[in-house]
Design an enzyme around this catalytic site. Sequence first.
Site, PDB file in Angstrom:
ATOM      1  N   HIS A  32      51.849  35.069  26.436  1.00 36.21           N
ATOM      2  CA  HIS A  32      51.569  35.273  25.012  1.00 36.21           C
ATOM      3  C   HIS A  32      50.546  34.261  24.506  1.00 36.21           C
ATOM      4  O   HIS A  32      50.142  33.329  25.210  1.00 36.21           O
ATOM      5  CB  HIS A  32      52.853  35.188  24.185  1.00 36.21           C
ATOM      6  N   CYS A  81      57.926  30.421  28.533  1.00 40.13           N
ATOM      7  CA  CYS A  81      57.020  31.533  28.812  1.00 40.13           C
ATOM      8  C   CYS A  81      55.699  30.985  29.369  1.00 40.13           C
ATOM      9  O   CYS A  81      55.605  29.832  29.755  1.00 40.13           O
ATOM     10  CB  CYS A  81      56.778  32.343  27.542  1.00 40.13           C
TER      11      CYS A  81
END
Length: 399
Positions: A158, A166
């Site tokens: 992202h 992440c």
Amino acid sequence: MKKISITLLILSWVLAGFSQTAYNASFADYQRNFPRLHDILRKKEDSLRRQFMEKGLSWPAKYIYLRSFKYDSQLEVWVKNDKKEPFQLFKTYKVCAMAGTLGPKRMEGDYQVPEGFYYINEFNPRSVYHLSLGLNYPNASDRYLSDAIQPGGDIYIHGSCVTTGCIPITDSQIEELYALATYAKSSGQDFIPVHIFPVRFNVKKSADYLGRYVRDFADYAHLANSLKEVFYYFEKHKQLPLIMVNNRGSYVLDEEVRNALPSAEKKVLPPPVVKKKRKLTEFDESEIPTTVHKLPEFPGGSDAFRQYLRDLNKKLGPYLNDDQHTAYVLVEFIVTAKGKVLNPRIIRGGNDLLNEHLLDALEEMSDWLPAVREGKSVPMKLKQTIVIENKLPGVQVGS
């Protein structure tokens, strides 16, 4: 080819998108329905087209492959337009930050970035992190090896340059990557592979760091070996190998592929097991009676002993060899007339690494209630089979 017991297959030709169909822009059209994405895709398409032209690549890429390196903080984008072609490197993005350490993700809230072989299973144009591409964590291997109740999830590539487990890149970079993935999916690549490695295995600084890590966490070497094999196969062929998951949750390369790799590119070797010089306590075993009226008792009784054995299983399961699902370890020790545990030793079973950790645990056991003969406490030599399994039902064996 030697037959291997396999329960699940991850076919990398599927992950690489070999379900190719005629170009169908419906997915890209759907993405353009989101107002923010309409402008992003239009602008990024012009930029990407120029970048592809400068590098002699055909736009749009029908197949893309992503691989990320945790220690090196990099995310590579590889592209091609025919399944028989080798992949070509398009771009390497700098990953803003990586949460956690080397090693796989095994439970919710551990802030670990997974390691292994995944694919994009979600396009999120409304992400609070600008844009995001979801990964199929937990995959088949993770579902077997991670916490059965709370393995965690919601792993994304992202934007916004922040992370809690992440793979974050800048907003501009996620816009490019989102566009590339959108056009590849519109071209028929339903499974866009994403491989996450601990380090770049062919960079000395990175490999040395991994080697030091494995010295402290020897049970991690098996996963590191599997990742290293896939890394070097792709380095040599610029194609993805067949990757499988066996009935212990381990990644397995096709044997012909593995045998073709140079030996130096196969193993991240754990350090040799250093056996401790354990000092034996002098004890006259002639004092041990042949019969007693009451056997020694673990502190807390039989229920507490069963819990102790379950805890040992949880602690020692990761030290089983790759080819061991269960180890039956026969141990022997003396419980003195004062309840002290003396001179534990392994009679048979286990392996060098597991046995060293087991002896450590036995030497640290609390005092027992001693054996009794004719109303007096007496010493006793006990033998006990300790069963160590990869995973017991309802008991999570962590790494």
